[in-house]
Design an enzyme around this catalytic site. Structure first.
Site, short mmCIF file in Angstrom:
data_model
loop_
_atom_site.label_atom_id
_atom_site.label_comp_id
_atom_site.label_asym_id
_atom_site.label_seq_id
_atom_site.Cartn_x
_atom_site.Cartn_y
_atom_site.Cartn_z
N SER A 158 -9.76 2.00 2.61
CA SER A 158 -8.83 2.73 1.79
C SER A 158 -7.80 1.86 1.08
CB SER A 158 -8.10 3.77 2.66
OG SER A 158 -7.29 3.12 3.63
N SER B 157 -10.11 -0.44 6.76
CA SER B 157 -9.49 -0.36 5.44
C SER B 157 -8.77 -1.61 4.93
CB SER B 157 -8.51 0.80 5.39
OG SER B 157 -9.23 2.00 5.25
N LYS C 269 0.86 -1.18 0.00
CA LYS C 269 0.00 0.00 0.00
C LYS C 269 0.90 1.23 0.00
CE LYS C 269 -3.89 2.05 2.59
NZ LYS C 269 -4.81 1.89 3.74
N1 GLN Z 1 -13.45 4.28 5.90
C1 GLN Z 1 -12.85 4.67 7.13
C2 GLN Z 1 -12.40 6.12 7.03
O1 GLN Z 1 -12.64 6.69 6.03
C3 GLN Z 1 -11.70 3.77 7.51
C4 GLN Z 1 -10.46 4.08 6.76
C5 GLN Z 1 -9.27 3.28 7.22
O2 GLN Z 1 -9.40 2.24 7.88
N2 GLN Z 1 -8.10 3.79 6.90
O3 GLN Z 1 -11.85 6.67 7.91
#
Ligand code: GLN
Length: 492
Positions: free
Chosen positions: A154, A178, A79
Site C-alpha cells: 500500500s 506494504s 505516507k
Molecule cells: N497487501 C496486503 C494487504 O492488502 C498488505 C498491506 C499492508 O502491508 N498494509 O493487506
C-alpha cells in the site's frame, strides 16, 4: 546545482553541513520537481510547500548555529497514514478526506525534531489495504519505471515519490508487505522493522498486531539514516519496545557477509506463479552474496501454504474492529441528510469506504462474530503461532532467510486481479508480519520488460542493523540501487 536529487542522504547531510547548498535551495529544488514531474506520477496527495519552506529556513538557521542533527534540512515525504498536525491525513480514504489531525504521529514528530523537512503526504491504498495503490480514493499512482504500471502498495506513493526523485526518502508502513513490495516494484530499498521497534502512535491503524512503520529509500545507507531518527520506545504506544536502539548508520559495516548463513526456503522457490525472471534475478543476487562469502543453506518453512489464509483472516478481523470508529459521528465523512442514527451510520460507512475496505470489514466482522470466532479467528491465531515457530526453528540454523519480495514485477494499472489473485501476490511478505520479524527489500535487477525485481532478506528479532549491513555491503559490490527510471532523470 541542478542535480541535488541525485545525492544520497549522506551526501545531502555533508552538503548542508558544509554550506554547499542550503535546505531552502534543496527544498525548492524538490518542490519544483514535484510541480513538474508529479502530475505524471501522481505520488503526492498533499504538497505542503509553505510549511516545507518554513521548516527549511529553520533547518538552515540550526545548521548555521552548528548544532543541527545529521538529517537537519533534508526533505522527506510521509505516507498519508501518519497523522500530521494541521495537515490533512486521508489514509487514502474518502472517509478521511476532511480529516486534519490535532497532533503529529510519533514518527512525524521525531522527523520534525531532527529537522527533516516535510514535502507532503503521499498516496496509498485506502487504509493500507491493497498491493497496488489503486484502492486510493484519489486514484492510482504510477510506477516511475513504467507509467502504465502500478508502484505496488500500500505504500505506493512513498515508493513512486522516491523512485522518481520527488523525495530523497519517505516513510511507509508494512502490515503484510506494504513497504517491501512497493520497494520491490519501484527498485528501492525498504525496511520493515521488528514489530515494536517503531512507534505506531498516530499511524492510522489497519491491523494493530501487524502494523509497523519504516523507511523507504534508494539504499540501505539511506534507510539507516532514517531509522536512526524514527526507531525507539514511545510511551504513547504500549506495543513499542523499551530496548536500546542501534546506531544503524555506524553499524552499516558491522556484519560480515563472509560466513553468513543464508537460509533458502525450498517451499518459496516452488510457488506456482513465481515469475521466471524474478526467480532468476533473486538467484543471481544470492550467487553474488555467495561470492562475497555467504553460505547458502536450503531450509524448510513448512507453513508456507497457511500464510495467505491466516493473514487474510487476522488482518480483516483487526481491521473490522479498528475501522468501527469511522461512523460519521465524531470525525470523517458524514452522509447528507440522515433520517436517523442508524441511517447516519450505515450511509456514512457505505459512502465513505471503498469496495476493498468494505469487503474486509465484512470478512473480519464475520470471523469475529459469535459462533464463528473459535472456528476462524482463534484457529487463525493458533496457525499464526505455528508460522512463528517455523521461523524460530529456521533461525537456529541460519542467520537470515532469503526470498523474493513478490512473485512478480509490477502489475499493469487496471489489471483488475480478483481479490484472491491479488492476495496470493503477498505470499512472500505476510508471514514476516504474522511472526513480527524484520525484513528488507533490496533491488537486484530487472525483468524482460525492464521492471525492477527485489530480493527480500528476513532476519530474526531486532536484527535491523544486520539486515541493513548485509544489504549495504551487497550495494557496495553491485549497482542496482543506483539505477534510475527515465522520469527521475528529467530535470524540472
Ligand atoms: N497487501 C496486503 C494487504 O492488502 C498488505 C498491506 C499492508 O502491508 N498494509 O493487506
Amino acid at each position: 546545482m541542478t542535480d541535488l536529487h541525485r545525492l544520497s542522504i549522506r551526501e545531502l547531510s555533508e552538503g548542508l553541513k558544509t554550506a554547499q547548498f542550503s535546505s531552502r535551495e534543496l527544498t525548492e529544488h524538490y518542490l519544483k520537481r514535484i510541480a513538474h514531474i508529479d502530475p505524471k506520477v501522481k505520488s503526492y496527495v498533499t504538497v505542503t510547500a509553505e510549511q516545507a519552506l518554513a521548516e527549511a529556513d529553520a533547518a538552515d538557521a540550526a545548521l548555521k548555529s552548528g548544532n543541527a542533527h545529521a538529517l537537519a534540512g533534508i526533505p522527506l515525504a510521509h505516507k498519508d497514514i501518519f497523522c500530521t498536525q494541521g495537515i490533512k491525513t486521508t489514509a487514502g480514504s474518502k472517509m478521511l478526506d476532511n480529516f486534519i489531525s490535532p497532533y503529529d504521529a510519533t514518527v512525524v514528530a521525531k522527523a520534525k525534531a531532527a529537522g527533516l523537512v516535510t514535502l507532503g503526504k503521499v498516496n496509498m491504498d485506502e487504509f493500507a489495504m491493497g498491493s497496488t495503490s489503486e484502492n486510493s480514493y484519489v486514484g492510482a499512482t504510477s510506477n516511475p519505471w513504467a507509467l502504465d504500471h502500478v508502484p505496488g502498495g500500500s505504500s505506493g506513493g512513498s515508493a513512486a515519490a522516491v523512485a522518481a526523485d520527488l523525495a530523497p526518502i519517505a516513510t511507509g508502513t508494512d502490515t503484510g508487505g506494504s513497504i517491501r513490495q512497493p520497494a520491490s516494484f519501484c527498485g528501492l530499498t525498504g525496511l520493515k522493522p521488528t514489530y515494536g521497534r517503531v512507534s505506531r502512535f498516530g499511524m492510522i491503524a489497519y491491523a494493530s498486531s501487524l502494523d509497523q512503520g519504516g523507511p523507504m529509500a534508494r539504499s540501505a545507507e539511506d534507510c539507516a539514516y532514517l531509522m536512526n531518527v524514527i526507531a525507539g520506545h514511545d510511551a504513547k504506544d504500549s506495543t513499542s519496545i523499551n530496548k536500546e536502539v542501534d546506531d544503524y548508520v555506524a553499524n552499516l559495516n558491522g556484519t560480515t557477509v563472509k560466513g553468513l548463513r543464508i537460509g533458502i526456503p525450498k517451499q518459496y522457490f516452488n510457488v506456482a506463479g513465481l515469475d521466471a525472471d524474478v526467480k532468476a534475478r533473486v538467484e543471481e543476487s544470492l550467487k553474488k552474496l555467495e561470492e562475497m562469502g555467504a553460505i547458502l543453506v536450503e531450509i524448510d518453512l513448512n507453513m508456507t501454504e497457511a500464510y495467505v489464509p491466516t493473514y487474510y483472516l487476522i488482518a480483516p478481523a483487526e481491521a473490522s474492529s479498528n475501522l468501527s470508529r469511522f461512523d460519521g459521528v465524531r470525525y470523517g465523512y458524514r452522509c447528507e441528510n440522515p433520517v436517523d442514527l442508524m441511517d447516519l451510520y450505515k450511509r456514512s460507512r457505505s459512502e465513505g469506504f471503498g469496495a476493498e475496505v468494505q469487503r474486509r470489514i465484512l470478512i473480519g466482522t464475520y470471523a469475529l462474530s459469535a459462533g464463528y470466532y473459535d472456528a476462524y479467528y482463534v484457529k487463525a491465531q493458533k496457525v499464526r503461532r505455528l508460522i512463528q515457530q517455523d521461523f524460530l526453528k529456521a533461525f537456529e540454523n541460519v542467520d537470515v532467510i532469503a526470498a523474493p519480495s513478490a512473485p512478480t514485477t509490477a502489475y499493469k494499472i487496471g489489471a483488475n486481479l480478483s481479490p484472491t489473485e491479488m492476495y496470493l501476490g503477498d505470499i512472500y511478505t505476510l508471514a514476516v508480519n504474522l511472526a513480527g520479524l524484520p525484513a528488507i527489500n533490496a533491488p537486484v535487477g530487472f525483468d524482460k520488460d525492464s521492471l525492477p525485481v527485489g530480493l527480500q532478506l528476513i532476519g530474526s528479532y531486532w536484527s535491523e542493523s544486520q539486515l541493513l549491513s548485509i544489504v549495504h555491503q551487497y550495494q557496495q559490490n553491485t549497482d542496482w540501487h543506483t539505477k534510475r527510471a527515465a522520469i527521475a532523470e528529467e530535470n524540472a
